[in-house]
Design a protein around this motif. Structure first.
Motif, PDB file in Angstrom:
ATOM      1  N   SER A  52       0.836  -1.204   0.000  1.00 19.60           N
ATOM      2  CA  SER A  52       0.000   0.000   0.000  1.00 19.60           C
ATOM      3  C   SER A  52       0.869   1.252   0.000  1.00 19.60           C
ATOM      4  O   SER A  52       0.559   2.247  -0.680  1.00 19.60           O
ATOM      5  CB  SER A  52      -0.925   0.004   1.220  1.00 19.60           C
ATOM      6  N   GLU A  54       3.971   1.437  -1.172  1.00 21.91           N
ATOM      7  CA  GLU A  54       4.607   1.507  -2.489  1.00 21.91           C
ATOM      8  C   GLU A  54       3.639   2.041  -3.544  1.00 21.91           C
ATOM      9  O   GLU A  54       4.021   2.871  -4.389  1.00 21.91           O
ATOM     10  CB  GLU A  54       5.113   0.122  -2.873  1.00 21.91           C
ATOM     11  N   ALA A  55       2.382   1.585  -3.461  1.00 17.48           N
ATOM     12  CA  ALA A  55       1.382   2.050  -4.429  1.00 17.48           C
ATOM     13  C   ALA A  55       1.094   3.534  -4.237  1.00 17.48           C
ATOM     14  O   ALA A  55       0.940   4.292  -5.216  1.00 17.48           O
ATOM     15  CB  ALA A  55       0.094   1.238  -4.270  1.00 17.48           C
ATOM     16  N   GLU A  57       3.151   5.754  -2.994  1.00 14.60           N
ATOM     17  CA  GLU A  57       4.322   6.497  -3.460  1.00 14.60           C
ATOM     18  C   GLU A  57       4.280   6.658  -4.978  1.00 14.60           C
ATOM     19  O   GLU A  57       4.588   7.748  -5.520  1.00 14.60           O
ATOM     20  CB  GLU A  57       5.600   5.779  -3.031  1.00 14.60           C
ATOM     21  N   THR A  58       3.932   5.594  -5.669  1.00 19.72           N
ATOM     22  CA  THR A  58       3.833   5.641  -7.135  1.00 19.72           C
ATOM     23  C   THR A  58       2.746   6.615  -7.560  1.00 19.72           C
ATOM     24  O   THR A  58       2.932   7.424  -8.496  1.00 19.72           O
ATOM     25  CB  THR A  58       3.522   4.245  -7.684  1.00 19.72           C
ATOM     26  N   GLN A  59       1.608   6.574  -6.834  1.00 20.87           N
ATOM     27  CA  GLN A  59       0.481   7.455  -7.156  1.00 20.87           C
ATOM     28  C   GLN A  59       0.847   8.921  -6.947  1.00 20.87           C
ATOM     29  O   GLN A  59       0.494   9.786  -7.764  1.00 20.87           O
ATOM     30  CB  GLN A  59      -0.712   7.075  -6.275  1.00 20.87           C
ATOM     31  N   ALA A  61       3.912  10.184  -7.090  1.00 22.40           N
ATOM     32  CA  ALA A  61       4.873  10.566  -8.131  1.00 22.40           C
ATOM     33  C   ALA A  61       4.150  10.878  -9.439  1.00 22.40           C
ATOM     34  O   ALA A  61       4.484  11.851 -10.147  1.00 22.40           O
ATOM     35  CB  ALA A  61       5.880   9.445  -8.331  1.00 22.40           C
ATOM     36  N   GLU A  62       3.153  10.076  -9.770  1.00 26.98           N
ATOM     37  CA  GLU A  62       2.390  10.319 -11.001  1.00 26.98           C
ATOM     38  C   GLU A  62       1.594  11.619 -10.904  1.00 26.98           C
ATOM     39  O   GLU A  62       1.496  12.385 -11.873  1.00 26.98           O
ATOM     40  CB  GLU A  62       1.454   9.145 -11.262  1.00 26.98           C
ATOM     41  N   THR A  84      -2.366  16.188  -6.198  1.00 16.51           N
ATOM     42  CA  THR A  84      -1.135  15.952  -5.450  1.00 16.51           C
ATOM     43  C   THR A  84      -1.414  15.893  -3.951  1.00 16.51           C
ATOM     44  O   THR A  84      -0.830  15.071  -3.225  1.00 16.51           O
ATOM     45  CB  THR A  84      -0.119  17.061  -5.732  1.00 16.51           C
ATOM     46  N   LEU A  91      -0.616   8.728   0.845  1.00 13.44           N
ATOM     47  CA  LEU A  91       0.697   8.187   1.211  1.00 13.44           C
ATOM     48  C   LEU A  91       0.931   8.321   2.715  1.00 13.44           C
ATOM     49  O   LEU A  91       1.445   7.394   3.354  1.00 13.44           O
ATOM     50  CB  LEU A  91       1.794   8.923   0.437  1.00 13.44           C
TER      51      LEU A  91
END
Length: 223
Positions: A52, A54-55, A57-59, A61-62, A84, A91
């Motif tokens: 969760s 990691e997901a 963090e990716t979200q 960044a996108e 954002t 996050l």
């Protein structure tokens, strides 16, 4: 008071202490099981929280990479992705969940160590109490030693007589001589070397009773 009545009276206190030790051990064992299960669940929760984070963090960044595109979409009234701020909040929540899970696992790990130590102490108390009950159940060690000494002395007498007869009454080629020689050539204390003595048949009922006594303070002993 009869000898049997005196023996029961002498056994009463050690058996009461054993019963209390068995009860404490059972309660601590049950607690240890619950703590172990909770610790396992906490560890699984930590592993489950990591994806969760990691997901999220990716979200984030996108969302940060698409900030300008999102602003344009808002201005044009088009569908927009996560902001954002929302990605940051997601996050933060995921990280907090992971931190709580890790803290819980750490606390339960410490509790598990303490419970294991307490369980070991309870087991030692049971072992000590079992020892005390067994000691209190023997009518008289002095009498038992007296009987053992008499048996030992009688056995030595037999060996001395057989040795004398072997040397003075039989030819070395006779079957009787060979029988006596074989018997006398076997060290009569050989079974006491190492752990051999612990396998003697006389101990079987005692060991069986001792094993049951560790969980049942009312167990009778073979006296």
């Amino acid at each position: 008071m009869t000898q049997q009545a005196k023996l029961k009276a002498a056994e009463a206190a050690p058996r009461d202490q054993l019963a209390a030790a068995i009860k404490d051990h059972a309660a601590t064992l049950a607690l240890q099981k619950r703590v172990a299960e909770a610790l396992e669940h906490a560890s699984e929760t930590v592993y489950a929280c990591r994806p969760s984070v990691e997901a999220a963090e990716t979200q984030l960044a996108e969302a940060q990479a698409n900030t300008s595109r999102r602003l344009a979409a808002v201005a044009l009234g088009e569908p927009v992705g996560i902001s954002t701020q929302d990605a940051t909040d997601a996050l933060t929540k995921a990280q907090n969940d992971l931190s709580v899970a890790r803290a819980t696992r750490e606390a339960l790990g410490a509790r598990h160590q303490r419970t294991n130590a307490a369980l070991a102490a309870c087991q030692q108390k049971v072992d000590d109490a079992v020892r005390d009950v067994i000691g209190a159940s023997v009518p008289s060690i002095a009498e038992l030693l007296k009987e053992a000494t008499a048996a030992r002395d009688k056995f030595v007498e037999y060996r001395c007589l057989l040795r004398w007869l072997m040397r003075n009454g039989f030819d070395s080629s006779s079957p009787e001589y060979e029988m006596m020689n074989d018997f006398l050539g076997h060290p009569f204390l050989l079974l006491e070397y190492g752990d051999g003595w612990s396998k003697n048949a006389i101990l079987a009922p005692w060991q069986k009773a001792r094993d049951v006594l560790a969980t049942d303070a009312s167990t009778s002993l073979p006296v």
